[in-house]
Design a protein around this motif. Structure first.
Motif, PDB file in Angstrom:
ATOM      1  N   GLY A  30     -25.438 -68.869  34.341  1.00  0.00           N
ATOM      2  CA  GLY A  30     -26.854 -69.150  34.149  1.00  0.00           C
ATOM      3  C   GLY A  30     -27.330 -70.296  35.018  1.00  0.00           C
ATOM      4  O   GLY A  30     -28.432 -70.249  35.586  1.00  0.00           O
ATOM      5  N   ASN A  31     -26.487 -71.326  35.143  1.00  0.00           N
ATOM      6  CA  ASN A  31     -26.839 -72.447  36.013  1.00  0.00           C
ATOM      7  C   ASN A  31     -26.882 -72.030  37.479  1.00  0.00           C
ATOM      8  O   ASN A  31     -27.720 -72.519  38.252  1.00  0.00           O
ATOM      9  CB  ASN A  31     -25.838 -73.584  35.818  1.00  0.00           C
ATOM     10  CG  ASN A  31     -25.981 -74.261  34.453  1.00  0.00           C
ATOM     11  OD1 ASN A  31     -27.092 -74.395  33.935  1.00  0.00           O
ATOM     12  ND2 ASN A  31     -24.871 -74.675  33.865  1.00  0.00           N
ATOM     13  N   MET A  32     -26.001 -71.107  37.868  1.00  0.00           N
ATOM     14  CA  MET A  32     -26.010 -70.594  39.242  1.00  0.00           C
ATOM     15  C   MET A  32     -27.304 -69.828  39.518  1.00  0.00           C
ATOM     16  O   MET A  32     -27.876 -69.916  40.607  1.00  0.00           O
ATOM     17  CB  MET A  32     -24.801 -69.687  39.463  1.00  0.00           C
ATOM     18  CG  MET A  32     -23.467 -70.415  39.501  1.00  0.00           C
ATOM     19  SD  MET A  32     -22.049 -69.286  39.533  1.00  0.00           S
ATOM     20  CE  MET A  32     -22.383 -68.368  41.039  1.00  0.00           C
ATOM     21  N   VAL A  33     -27.758 -69.083  38.527  1.00  0.00           N
ATOM     22  CA  VAL A  33     -29.023 -68.354  38.661  1.00  0.00           C
ATOM     23  C   VAL A  33     -30.163 -69.336  38.936  1.00  0.00           C
ATOM     24  O   VAL A  33     -30.998 -69.136  39.837  1.00  0.00           O
ATOM     25  CB  VAL A  33     -29.320 -67.536  37.392  1.00  0.00           C
ATOM     26  CG1 VAL A  33     -30.785 -67.092  37.363  1.00  0.00           C
ATOM     27  CG2 VAL A  33     -28.404 -66.323  37.312  1.00  0.00           C
ATOM     28  N   ASN A  34     -30.206 -70.416  38.172  1.00  0.00           N
ATOM     29  CA  ASN A  34     -31.286 -71.387  38.345  1.00  0.00           C
ATOM     30  C   ASN A  34     -31.215 -72.084  39.699  1.00  0.00           C
ATOM     31  O   ASN A  34     -32.246 -72.441  40.285  1.00  0.00           O
ATOM     32  CB  ASN A  34     -31.275 -72.409  37.212  1.00  0.00           C
ATOM     33  CG  ASN A  34     -32.077 -71.940  36.008  1.00  0.00           C
ATOM     34  OD1 ASN A  34     -32.990 -71.117  36.146  1.00  0.00           O
ATOM     35  ND2 ASN A  34     -31.747 -72.440  34.841  1.00  0.00           N
ATOM     36  N   THR A  35     -30.005 -72.271  40.202  1.00  0.00           N
ATOM     37  CA  THR A  35     -29.863 -72.851  41.543  1.00  0.00           C
ATOM     38  C   THR A  35     -30.494 -71.930  42.584  1.00  0.00           C
ATOM     39  O   THR A  35     -31.211 -72.381  43.492  1.00  0.00           O
ATOM     40  CB  THR A  35     -28.374 -73.068  41.875  1.00  0.00           C
ATOM     41  OG1 THR A  35     -27.812 -73.988  40.935  1.00  0.00           O
ATOM     42  CG2 THR A  35     -28.201 -73.625  43.286  1.00  0.00           C
ATOM     43  N   GLU A  36     -30.248 -70.643  42.457  1.00  0.00           N
ATOM     44  CA  GLU A  36     -30.819 -69.663  43.380  1.00  0.00           C
ATOM     45  C   GLU A  36     -32.344 -69.625  43.258  1.00  0.00           C
ATOM     46  O   GLU A  36     -33.064 -69.560  44.259  1.00  0.00           O
ATOM     47  CB  GLU A  36     -30.235 -68.264  43.106  1.00  0.00           C
ATOM     48  CG  GLU A  36     -28.768 -68.101  43.457  1.00  0.00           C
ATOM     49  CD  GLU A  36     -28.539 -68.108  44.952  1.00  0.00           C
ATOM     50  OE1 GLU A  36     -29.348 -67.513  45.695  1.00  0.00           O
ATOM     51  OE2 GLU A  36     -27.543 -68.728  45.395  1.00  0.00           O
ATOM     52  N   LYS A  89     -34.296 -72.004  42.218  1.00  0.00           N
ATOM     53  CA  LYS A  89     -34.856 -73.266  42.730  1.00  0.00           C
ATOM     54  C   LYS A  89     -35.016 -73.213  44.249  1.00  0.00           C
ATOM     55  O   LYS A  89     -36.017 -73.693  44.802  1.00  0.00           O
ATOM     56  CB  LYS A  89     -33.949 -74.425  42.327  1.00  0.00           C
ATOM     57  CG  LYS A  89     -34.501 -75.787  42.719  1.00  0.00           C
ATOM     58  CD  LYS A  89     -33.595 -76.902  42.211  1.00  0.00           C
ATOM     59  CE  LYS A  89     -34.172 -78.266  42.583  1.00  0.00           C
ATOM     60  NZ  LYS A  89     -33.321 -79.381  42.087  1.00  0.00           N
ATOM     61  N   GLN A  90     -34.018 -72.603  44.914  1.00  0.00           N
ATOM     62  CA  GLN A  90     -34.077 -72.475  46.369  1.00  0.00           C
ATOM     63  C   GLN A  90     -35.244 -71.596  46.814  1.00  0.00           C
ATOM     64  O   GLN A  90     -35.774 -71.744  47.913  1.00  0.00           O
ATOM     65  CB  GLN A  90     -32.754 -71.921  46.904  1.00  0.00           C
ATOM     66  CG  GLN A  90     -31.588 -72.894  46.779  1.00  0.00           C
ATOM     67  CD  GLN A  90     -30.267 -72.293  47.234  1.00  0.00           C
ATOM     68  OE1 GLN A  90     -30.201 -71.120  47.600  1.00  0.00           O
ATOM     69  NE2 GLN A  90     -29.215 -73.104  47.216  1.00  0.00           N
TER      70      GLN A  90
END
Length: 521
Positions: free
Chosen positions: A252-258, A260-261
């Protein structure tokens, strides 16, 4: 017993019972398939069944599925009346029994509002006041629950279990417009334990859709296959909330990183606790999981046997075709089955006998491949023959067309010998069972499987091969998935000796019961 029913929960009955355990116990004594849970506000008006949407309600739904994990019932907590007015409710399975308080008003509500498409509903009263030892039911008025228009979650959802139902129910609770569910597809599944036993993507998508439509039909449910960990979360910026479990929080945190980019809004992460599996064995996960469910399928019957196979050898014997890839532990399984009472026919050994000097197959091989494949002893020189066929698939096919029928003929003779000795169950141990078409003479196909990585490791250690050579040997054979697709029973030697032994004993016990009850042997 009724096939399906509905347990009507009211605040008063929840106060009396204190826990869900006695209520679910009462329901399981009356219903043997699907049990709906319906939370009723005990409103004075039969046209108003609004239940405030709170964190307490959310906790109750979770508790329901946790307690239901100890039952074989397909439990479904109905959510469409929560947080809004929904004057009439129709359950898809049309419950034939309603389990509720012994209260005239509640009975009227059940008959007029809940089961509008069903007549002659039996009412079973709940009078229990026992508190039990389980965790007490949460305060249903405890705090408002935040909701979102667009919610998303993902998973394998193989053979929908109560852990899945908690995820899907919590996502449905906090969603008031569109719920998207990504179902893993393709190579994403190959990392899963015993992925060969997973339901097809279409089956899993269908089960998720059916469950969501059942518990909250007012939502727009979009269930889609996904081939990467992100799915629609990085192709659609309109999502507001992502539902995850504790173990998928990192994703889920990886999704938010994507996101955000991309300059998109961050998704709120709604984290659901894992559900403990109180009945798990040492080699299984401590949580309720699909992988544990697949392990429990090992040794069980997955597909109906053929009691009159098209190429049957004798009606007086039940033939099992046991196959598996290189290093799968097939020979180990055979040894265990022999100790349990089965007769074993080793088709690999028959392969050495099939074309000895003087046989029809010997003459055919010399005629097709030349006299230079005959050694100084007058027998076929296997290495010389191998040099001609293993580098040329067309030549190998020619050899198989000669040798496989010869092996089958020898196997049939051995079957009849075992019949004459009074054996009732014969195991045909054959690596090329399916390629040769010998399953046509068997009642069942059993397949031994291990993961590719474990097979490579075993081949390297046993055959002193390089990793590249080991992988080539594996790739030259049918895949586990191809074999399992034709299997009646699947076994795995991946774990400790005792684990494999229990699998084989379970498979043998179930087999003997099938043979005794379904044939004249």
């Amino acid at each position: 017993m009724f096939k399906s029913g509905v347990l009507v929960l009211t605040s008063s009955i929840l106060r009396k019972t204190k826990t869900l355990a006695p209520l679910l116990s009462k329901a399981s004594q009356s219903v043997d398939e699907t049990l709906y849970i319906y939370l009723d506000p005990e409103a004075s008006s039969q046209n108003d069944n609004r239940v405030p949407l709170t964190k307490g309600i959310q906790d109750l739904v979770i508790q329901t599925y946790v307690k239901a994990s100890r039952s074989a019932l397909d439990v479904r907590f109905f959510l469409d009346n929560l947080g809004k007015c929904s004057p009439k409710v129709t359950f898809k399975r049309f419950p034939a029994v309603a389990i509720c308080e012994k209260n005239t008003d509640i009975a009227k509500i059940v008959n007029s509002r809940l089961l509008v498409n069903r007549t002659n509903v039996t009412i079973l009263p709940v009078n229990s006041t026992e508190s039990g030892q389980d965790e007490e039911i949460a305060d249903l008025s405890d705090g408002p629950l935040k909701t979102y228009e667009n919610v998303i979650l993902g998973g394998t959802f193989d053979r929908l279990h109560n852990g899945h139902k908690i995820l899907l129910s919590q996502a449905s609770l906090i969603c008031n417009k569109r719920l998207t569910v990504g179902v893993t597809n393709g190579k994403m599944n190959e990392k899963k334990s015993l992925y060969e036993l997973m339901q097809s993507t279409d089956e899993r998508i269908g089960a998720v859709k059916e469950f969501l439509d059942d518990i909250k039909p007012s939502l727009f449910n979009d269930v889609v296959p996904i081939t990467d960990p992100f799915g629609p979360t990085i192709t659609d910026e309109n999502y507001q909330c992502l539902v995850v479990s504790q173990e998928t929080l990192k994703g889920g945190n990886m999704v938010n990183t994507e996101r955000k980019q991309k300059g998109w809004n961050m998704l709120e992460l709604n984290v659901i606790d894992l559900v403990e599996d109180v009945d798990h064995s040492p080699e299984e996960e401590t949580k309720i999981s699909s992988s544990s469910g697949r392990k429990r399928l090992l040794g069980t019957l997955l597909k109906t046997p053929v009691f009159d196979p098209p190429s049957r050898t004798s009606p007086d014997v039940y033939v099992i075709g046991l196959t598996g890839g290189i290093a799968s532990g097939k020979s180990s399984v055979c040894k265990r089955l022999k100790k349990l009472g089965a007769a074993i026919i080793d088709c690999d050994k028959l392969g050495h006998v099939a074309y000895v000097k003087g046989t029809k197959a010997f003459d055919q091989i010399v005629d097709v491949f030349g006299s230079d494949v005959v050694g100084s002893d007058g027998e076929i020189h296997r290495r010389s023959l191998g040099a001609k066929v293993f580098s040329d698939k067309s030549q190998l096919t020619k050899l198989n067309e000669i040798v496989w029928p010869a092996i089958e003929e020898l196997a049939r003779k051995e079957v009849m010998e075992h019949v004459s000795q009074g054996k009732k169950i014969v195991i045909l141990d054959a690596a090329v069972l399916l390629e040769a078409g010998w399953q046509n003479m068997t009642n069942e196909v059993w397949v031994a499987v291990i993961p590719r990585t474990e097979a490579v490791k075993r081949i390297m250690e046993r055959n002193k091969m390089s990793e590249e050579e080991a992988m080539k040997r594996i790739d030259s054979q049918l895949s586990n998935t191809e074999r399992v697709s034709q299997a009646n029973v699947v076994l795995s030697t991946l774990w400790d000796y005792d684990v494999t032994q229990k699998q084989v004993e379970k498979a043998w016990e179930l087999l003997t019961k099938r043979v005794q009850s379904s044939s004249k042997l």
